[in-house]
Design an enzyme around this catalytic site. Structure first.
Site, PDB file in Angstrom:
ATOM      1  N   GLN A  31      -8.497 -31.180 -12.741  1.00 35.94           N
ATOM      2  CA  GLN A  31      -9.063 -31.259 -11.171  1.00 35.94           C
ATOM      3  C   GLN A  31      -9.613 -32.718 -11.466  1.00 35.94           C
ATOM      4  O   GLN A  31      -9.758 -33.649 -12.123  1.00 35.94           O
ATOM      5  CB  GLN A  31     -10.412 -30.136 -11.280  1.00 35.94           C
ATOM      6  CG  GLN A  31     -10.876 -30.407 -12.632  1.00 35.94           C
ATOM      7  CD  GLN A  31     -11.329 -28.343 -12.913  1.00 35.94           C
ATOM      8  OE1 GLN A  31     -11.508 -27.699 -12.150  1.00 35.94           O
ATOM      9  NE2 GLN A  31     -11.537 -27.837 -14.045  1.00 35.94           N
ATOM     10  N   GLU A 106     -11.489 -21.965 -22.007  1.00 38.94           N
ATOM     11  CA  GLU A 106     -11.448 -23.250 -21.723  1.00 38.94           C
ATOM     12  C   GLU A 106     -10.476 -23.757 -20.953  1.00 38.94           C
ATOM     13  O   GLU A 106      -9.770 -25.044 -22.037  1.00 38.94           O
ATOM     14  CB  GLU A 106     -12.749 -24.240 -21.790  1.00 38.94           C
ATOM     15  CG  GLU A 106     -12.472 -25.739 -20.472  1.00 38.94           C
ATOM     16  CD  GLU A 106     -13.397 -25.441 -19.312  1.00 38.94           C
ATOM     17  OE1 GLU A 106     -14.503 -24.665 -18.822  1.00 38.94           O
ATOM     18  OE2 GLU A 106     -12.228 -25.593 -18.320  1.00 38.94           O
ATOM     19  N   ASP A 155     -16.588 -16.510 -16.072  1.00 44.88           N
ATOM     20  CA  ASP A 155     -17.180 -17.492 -15.756  1.00 44.88           C
ATOM     21  C   ASP A 155     -16.570 -19.556 -14.851  1.00 44.88           C
ATOM     22  O   ASP A 155     -16.573 -20.225 -15.871  1.00 44.88           O
ATOM     23  CB  ASP A 155     -18.183 -18.382 -17.468  1.00 44.88           C
ATOM     24  CG  ASP A 155     -19.159 -19.488 -16.847  1.00 44.88           C
ATOM     25  OD1 ASP A 155     -19.800 -19.440 -15.707  1.00 44.88           O
ATOM     26  OD2 ASP A 155     -19.851 -20.227 -17.537  1.00 44.88           O
ATOM     27  N   SER A 156     -15.884 -18.677 -14.003  1.00 43.53           N
ATOM     28  CA  SER A 156     -14.913 -19.454 -13.785  1.00 43.53           C
ATOM     29  C   SER A 156     -15.118 -20.405 -12.555  1.00 43.53           C
ATOM     30  O   SER A 156     -16.225 -19.688 -11.868  1.00 43.53           O
ATOM     31  CB  SER A 156     -13.967 -18.708 -12.921  1.00 43.53           C
ATOM     32  OG  SER A 156     -14.224 -17.523 -12.327  1.00 43.53           O
TER      33      SER A 156
HETATM   34  N1  AAT Z   1     -21.170 -22.164 -16.071  1.00 40.91           N
HETATM   35  C1  AAT Z   1     -21.262 -22.768 -14.745  1.00 40.91           C
HETATM   36  C2  AAT Z   1     -20.415 -23.553 -13.981  1.00 40.91           C
HETATM   37  C3  AAT Z   1     -18.578 -23.523 -13.687  1.00 40.91           C
HETATM   38  S1  AAT Z   1     -17.656 -24.200 -14.224  1.00 40.91           S
HETATM   39  C4  AAT Z   1     -15.937 -22.687 -14.934  1.00 40.91           C
HETATM   40  C5  AAT Z   1     -15.223 -23.726 -15.356  1.00 40.91           C
HETATM   41  O1  AAT Z   1     -14.160 -22.769 -15.586  1.00 40.91           O
HETATM   42  C6  AAT Z   1     -15.025 -25.054 -15.318  1.00 40.91           C
HETATM   43  O2  AAT Z   1     -14.490 -25.596 -16.211  1.00 40.91           O
HETATM   44  C7  AAT Z   1     -13.299 -24.618 -15.194  1.00 40.91           C
HETATM   45  O3  AAT Z   1     -12.502 -26.260 -15.989  1.00 40.91           O
HETATM   46  C8  AAT Z   1     -12.148 -23.366 -15.887  1.00 40.91           C
HETATM   47  N2  AAT Z   1     -11.418 -22.778 -15.216  1.00 40.91           N
HETATM   48  C9  AAT Z   1     -11.148 -22.869 -13.854  1.00 40.91           C
HETATM   49  N3  AAT Z   1      -9.778 -22.009 -14.026  1.00 40.91           N
HETATM   50  C10 AAT Z   1      -9.502 -21.882 -15.564  1.00 40.91           C
HETATM   51  C11 AAT Z   1      -8.744 -21.124 -16.469  1.00 40.91           C
HETATM   52  N4  AAT Z   1      -7.561 -20.231 -15.838  1.00 40.91           N
HETATM   53  N5  AAT Z   1      -9.138 -20.350 -17.439  1.00 40.91           N
HETATM   54  C12 AAT Z   1      -9.892 -21.427 -17.957  1.00 40.91           C
HETATM   55  N6  AAT Z   1     -11.021 -21.619 -17.753  1.00 40.91           N
HETATM   56  C13 AAT Z   1     -11.121 -21.530 -16.033  1.00 40.91           C
HETATM   57  C14 AAT Z   1     -18.204 -21.481 -12.976  1.00 40.91           C
HETATM   58  C15 AAT Z   1     -19.155 -22.757 -11.944  1.00 40.91           C
HETATM   59  C16 AAT Z   1     -19.432 -21.244 -10.394  1.00 40.91           C
HETATM   60  C17 AAT Z   1     -18.742 -21.988  -8.991  1.00 40.91           C
HETATM   61  C18 AAT Z   1     -19.552 -21.084  -7.886  1.00 40.91           C
HETATM   62  N7  AAT Z   1     -19.050 -21.559  -7.349  1.00 40.91           N
END
Ligand code: AAT
Length: 282
Positions: A31, A106, A155-156
């Site tokens: 991304q 992550e 926390d995705s």
């Molecule tokens: N703590 C609040 C911020 C987030 S970030 C969510 C994280 O999930 C990102 O760093 C992304 O790289 C990670 N991520 C995405 N897909 C996967 C996956 N399949 N496996 C592991 N990690 C992943 C959350 C924001 C919420 C937004 C709401 N609109």
């Protein structure tokens, strides 16, 4: 010249934040990662142009995704955090001495690196000795786990791009399997307000209801997410988020929080009628 970050919330609504300067920009394998400084919200992180967190309001999201389950579950020793490479959820978790291990899964190592460097407010505790960082896709990581975690925090990002798999039936079923008998899963559950978000929210909810005997939705006000009205899901094998909530025990911990408290805990589960209807209507 004025510089603004703009996120399209619907075809007809945009949120714009005046930017002081751009601090970081990179295209990772997964991304686009940007970090900006702003007057109103402090430093903020966006992925593929979508707001992930701001220094000003991230406490609301991270306190609500961590302290709600921690105040309900009897004994949490091992936690799995999926996503959350910014470290905000981990920062709140390490405040509990009984937690022995936190596996942070992550997908994008570059998010972790960028946050460690530019967002120390959230990333500060990623070096805690109890934290084990796995650079992996949460969907795959959880497949092989059984009866292992007392708490799973999803926390995705939203259900497109790398985060898509974390909203599937397969993923929720595997989370159920990965939890101990008293375990619970908490997830960021999208917004009920704009139809584009609400469709994803309803779909996720249906899949969670199908996978867990107990599942409840709670809410918080997060100014920089679409509509500002955000939901979280609490799903478990046994524990009920209100009946098993021990307010006295939580208060006795004397943890200083800026958003979460025992009254918020109870109140957050009281949902507006239109949201209740959406959740029942699936
Ligand atoms: N703590 C609040 C911020 C987030 S970030 C969510 C994280 O999930 C990102 O760093 C992304 O790289 C990670 N991520 C995405 N897909 C996967 C996956 N399949 N496996 C592991 N990690 C992943 C959350 C924001 C919420 C937004 C709401 N609109």
């Amino acid at each position: 010249m004025d510089l603004w970050f703009t996120e399209k919330h619907t075809d007809n609504v945009k949120l714009s934040i005046k930017v002081d300067r751009q601090v970081y920009s990179a295209q990772s394998e997964f991304q686009r990662i940007d970090i900006f400084d702003s007057l109103e919200f402090g430093r903020f992180l966006t992925l593929d142009g979508y707001m992930m967190l701001t220094e000003k309001d991230e406490f609301i999201y991270h306190e609500m995704i961590v302290h709600v389950p921690m105040a309900v579950l009897p004994q949490v020793k091992k936690v799995l955090v999926i996503g959350g490479g910014d470290g905000g959820a981990v920062r709140e978790l390490v405040r509990y001495p009984e937690i022995q291990q936190i596996d942070l899964v992550e997908i994008d190592a570059q998010v972790i690196e960028a946050c460690k460097k530019y967002l120390p407010q959230t990333a500060a505790k990623l070096d805690d000795p109890r934290v084990i960082i796995h650079e992996a896709d949460g969907l795959k990581f959880v497949r092989s786990k059984k009866d292992e975690y007392d708490l799973i925090i999803v926390d995705s990002t939203d259900p497109f791009g790398p985060g898509e798999g974390l909203f599937t039936k397969e993923f929720y079923g595997n989370c159920f399997k990965a939890l101990t008998a008293t375990g619970a899963m908490v997830n960021q559950h999208e917004s009920p307000f704009y139809p584009v978000d609400a469709i994803a929210m309803q779909r996720a909810h249906k899949r969670i209801v199908d996978s867990f005997p107990i599942s409840r939705v709670y809410q918080a006000h997060i100014p920089t997410y679409p509509s500002g009205h955000w939901l979280f899901g609490f799903a478990s094998k046994h524990g009920h988020p209100l009946q098993d909530f021990d307010a006295q025990k939580w208060k006795a911990r004397n943890l200083k929080t800026r958003y979460y408290n025992d009254k918020i805990h109870v109140g957050a589960f009281a949902l507006p009628n239109y949201v209740k209807r959406m959740l029942e209507e699936m």
